[in-house]
Design an enzyme around this catalytic site. Sequence first.
Site, PDB file in Angstrom:
ATOM      1  N   ASP A 178     -12.764  20.465  23.706  1.00  0.00           N
ATOM      2  CA  ASP A 178     -12.907  19.627  24.911  1.00  0.00           C
ATOM      3  C   ASP A 178     -13.549  18.279  24.637  1.00  0.00           C
ATOM      4  OD1 ASP A 178     -13.568  22.753  26.207  1.00  0.00           O
ATOM      5  OD2 ASP A 178     -11.887  21.527  26.862  1.00  0.00           O
ATOM      6  N   HIS A 207     -19.978  26.394  20.894  1.00  0.00           N
ATOM      7  CA  HIS A 207     -18.920  27.372  21.188  1.00  0.00           C
ATOM      8  C   HIS A 207     -19.480  28.767  20.929  1.00  0.00           C
ATOM      9  CE1 HIS A 207     -15.003  29.397  21.144  1.00  0.00           C
ATOM     10  NE2 HIS A 207     -14.554  28.316  21.767  1.00  0.00           N
TER      11      HIS A 207
HETATM   12  C1  SDX Z   1     -14.045  26.371  25.871  1.00  0.00           C
HETATM   13  O1  SDX Z   1     -14.482  31.089  24.527  1.00  0.00           O
HETATM   14  C2  SDX Z   1     -13.540  30.272  24.262  1.00  0.00           C
HETATM   15  O2  SDX Z   1     -12.758  30.510  23.369  1.00  0.00           O
HETATM   16  C3  SDX Z   1     -13.513  29.020  25.131  1.00  0.00           C
HETATM   17  C4  SDX Z   1     -12.491  27.942  24.716  1.00  0.00           C
HETATM   18  C5  SDX Z   1     -11.058  28.424  24.890  1.00  0.00           C
HETATM   19  O3  SDX Z   1     -10.160  27.852  24.250  1.00  0.00           O
HETATM   20  O4  SDX Z   1     -10.841  29.323  25.758  1.00  0.00           O
HETATM   21  O5  SDX Z   1     -12.696  27.565  23.369  1.00  0.00           O
HETATM   22  C6  SDX Z   1     -12.616  26.706  25.608  1.00  0.00           C
HETATM   23  O6  SDX Z   1     -14.575  26.821  26.861  1.00  0.00           O
HETATM   24  C7  SDX Z   1     -14.820  25.554  24.863  1.00  0.00           C
HETATM   25  C8  SDX Z   1     -16.324  25.382  25.258  1.00  0.00           C
HETATM   26  C9  SDX Z   1     -16.408  24.269  26.302  1.00  0.00           C
HETATM   27  N1  SDX Z   1     -17.770  24.203  26.881  1.00  0.00           N
HETATM   28  C10 SDX Z   1     -18.595  23.160  26.607  1.00  0.00           C
HETATM   29  O7  SDX Z   1     -18.317  22.264  25.806  1.00  0.00           O
HETATM   30  C11 SDX Z   1     -19.889  23.158  27.417  1.00  0.00           C
HETATM   31  C12 SDX Z   1     -21.085  22.841  26.473  1.00  0.00           C
HETATM   32  N2  SDX Z   1     -21.252  23.991  25.582  1.00  0.00           N
HETATM   33  C13 SDX Z   1     -22.255  24.986  25.963  1.00  0.00           C
HETATM   34  O8  SDX Z   1     -22.332  25.221  27.343  1.00  0.00           O
HETATM   35  C14 SDX Z   1     -22.162  26.247  25.086  1.00  0.00           C
HETATM   36  O9  SDX Z   1     -22.102  25.824  23.791  1.00  0.00           O
HETATM   37  C15 SDX Z   1     -21.051  27.239  25.315  1.00  0.00           C
HETATM   38  C16 SDX Z   1     -20.984  27.681  26.752  1.00  0.00           C
HETATM   39  C17 SDX Z   1     -19.730  26.692  24.928  1.00  0.00           C
HETATM   40  C18 SDX Z   1     -21.312  28.449  24.406  1.00  0.00           C
HETATM   41  O10 SDX Z   1     -22.352  29.082  24.947  1.00  0.00           O
HETATM   42  P1  SDX Z   1     -23.096  30.287  24.146  1.00  0.00           P
HETATM   43  O11 SDX Z   1     -22.351  30.827  23.018  1.00  0.00           O
HETATM   44  O12 SDX Z   1     -23.533  31.235  25.178  1.00  0.00           O
HETATM   45  O13 SDX Z   1     -24.229  29.505  23.463  1.00  0.00           O
HETATM   46  P2  SDX Z   1     -25.663  29.535  23.983  1.00  0.00           P
HETATM   47  O14 SDX Z   1     -25.631  29.036  25.387  1.00  0.00           O
HETATM   48  O15 SDX Z   1     -26.268  30.849  23.684  1.00  0.00           O
HETATM   49  O16 SDX Z   1     -26.289  28.412  23.039  1.00  0.00           O
HETATM   50  C19 SDX Z   1     -26.883  28.788  21.811  1.00  0.00           C
HETATM   51  C20 SDX Z   1     -28.001  27.784  21.695  1.00  0.00           C
HETATM   52  C21 SDX Z   1     -28.849  27.716  22.957  1.00  0.00           C
HETATM   53  O17 SDX Z   1     -30.148  27.358  22.543  1.00  0.00           O
HETATM   54  P3  SDX Z   1     -31.255  28.583  22.421  1.00  0.00           P
HETATM   55  O18 SDX Z   1     -31.277  29.288  23.762  1.00  0.00           O
HETATM   56  O19 SDX Z   1     -30.764  29.466  21.304  1.00  0.00           O
HETATM   57  O20 SDX Z   1     -32.543  27.852  22.103  1.00  0.00           O
HETATM   58  O21 SDX Z   1     -27.462  26.465  21.519  1.00  0.00           O
HETATM   59  C22 SDX Z   1     -27.831  25.660  22.633  1.00  0.00           C
HETATM   60  C23 SDX Z   1     -28.291  26.578  23.753  1.00  0.00           C
HETATM   61  O22 SDX Z   1     -29.267  25.926  24.540  1.00  0.00           O
HETATM   62  N3  SDX Z   1     -26.615  24.949  23.019  1.00  0.00           N
HETATM   63  C24 SDX Z   1     -26.548  23.657  23.301  1.00  0.00           C
HETATM   64  C25 SDX Z   1     -25.195  23.400  23.560  1.00  0.00           C
HETATM   65  N4  SDX Z   1     -24.491  24.532  23.448  1.00  0.00           N
HETATM   66  C26 SDX Z   1     -25.372  25.488  23.130  1.00  0.00           C
HETATM   67  N5  SDX Z   1     -27.478  22.694  23.361  1.00  0.00           N
HETATM   68  C27 SDX Z   1     -27.052  21.464  23.684  1.00  0.00           C
HETATM   69  N6  SDX Z   1     -25.772  21.118  23.952  1.00  0.00           N
HETATM   70  C28 SDX Z   1     -24.821  22.073  23.896  1.00  0.00           C
HETATM   71  N7  SDX Z   1     -23.556  21.754  24.149  1.00  0.00           N
END
Ligand code: SDX
Length: 440
Positions: free
Chosen positions: A375, A317
């Site tokens: 989710d 998140h």
């Molecule tokens: C919702 O914003 C809100 O409030 C949203 C929400 C709401 O109520 O409105 O809470 C609802 O959208 C919840 C999130 C649902 N999405 C997912 O579950 C999809 C999987 N999650 C990822 O796509 C990600 O965690 C996000 C999109 C949710 C957050 O993205 P960020 O903050 O931009 O995190 P990031 O992509 O910068 O990740 C940080 C690191 C990265 O690695 P590095 O580049 O630092 O090496 O963590 C890794 C990412 O690769 N990472 C993951 C991961 N999520 C982040 N690695 C594996 N699996 C994951 N799920």
Amino acid sequence: MASSSNEKDFAMTDANADFSLNGKSINLKVRKGSVGPEVVDIGSLYKETGAFTYDPGFTSTASCESQITYIDGDEGVLLHRGYPIDQLAEQGDFLEVCYLLLYGELPTRTQKEDFDRRVTRHTMVHEQMAWFYRGFRRDAHPMAVMCGVVGALSAFYHDSTDISDPQQRMIASIRLIAKMPTIAAMAYKYHVGQPFVYPKNELNFAANFLHMCFAVPCEDYKVNPILARAMERIFILHADHEQNASTSTVRLAGSSGANPFACIAAGIACLWGPAHGGANEAALNMLGEIGSVDRIPEFIARAKDKNDPFRLMGFGHRVYKNYDPRAKIMQKTTHEVLGELGIKDDPLLDVAMELERIALTDEYFIEKKLYPNIDFYSGITLKALGFPTTMFTVLFAVARTVGWIAQWKEMIEDPSQKIGRPRQLYTGHTQRDYTPIAKR
Ligand code: SDX
């Protein structure tokens, strides 16, 4: 009696931050809210230094001032107008939370009865809207239908599109909260080829929605009160969440003066993305793809592999670097629903529980502070309630409509509100002359 929500019961103290660039030093005001990070007001930065700030993804940017929802991502705290989400989910009902988000205070009994009555009387949609659905293929994704039908609401309700009129703003807000479940249920019925079911005024918000989705003309349909309560709780958990991507979309669309129906349609479109509201559908599909507990290590390895775009859907998140407080309540609701339905061993739940256990002890997830979000468990519950995965994000949109409209209303009523218009860091070609095609 509810107190006025406009009195600021906290002192806004301001400080200053010195900023210097290219030999020019300026003083930026630092503002403190009632709780949470302070902000550096950079409104005068470009005028005084000729430079923009740069923050794609807005990881360090506050886009507005708001009094609706507060999240502490490190502590896993979520407050709606100061009330913790677990207390609202356990003790309130969805329309009570809608009232709280819209008006700023929990309603008195009289206010609640009046609000429920106003919403109930707007649950039907213009009969002409039923023809809208017939333009879609039956196998169209219900979110595509929602984008189209909700955007079309402004073609039916002209008498509540003048956003300068507080009365019309409130009627539009009530109409959207009241009609979203009906529109969503109609999208589901159209998808499965069953006749539309009209709302029933004697049912509460969630029970009415379940009835419109699962009743058929051939027999009476009695809504299971345990499942209706679970549905209410799921709606409450999804109601609002600060300045997330879809809420920011609604605010930006609304900043141009677009009517609220068009703004909510924009929010629905943004929510559909798998990184946002589409994650509940993607998470359940992922659990199905994993299939069994023994395949979990393979997918954990893929999630950690920088060269593999696969991510654990329902994990991570932007704000929560601790357990999403909604996910805990969602998990509890999942067990309640499966228990009520007599579903003893759901293989998807087994995979989800084991996946969570492994991920929470894995160095990669610990170091990156990746926890289950709302989710991760919602899909299992919604599937058990009888919804196809393509309807999961639709249900998220039904619930989030109140958050979107409350944030939109707060923005419109902010006297300092202006059209949102970000700038950029330009790295394209500088000026060059046109070359005739013969010379290219
Ligand atoms: C919702 O914003 C809100 O409030 C949203 C929400 C709401 O109520 O409105 O809470 C609802 O959208 C919840 C999130 C649902 N999405 C997912 O579950 C999809 C999987 N999650 C990822 O796509 C990600 O965690 C996000 C999109 C949710 C957050 O993205 P960020 O903050 O931009 O995190 P990031 O992509 O910068 O990740 C940080 C690191 C990265 O690695 P590095 O580049 O630092 O090496 O963590 C890794 C990412 O690769 N990472 C993951 C991961 N999520 C982040 N690695 C594996 N699996 C994951 N799920």
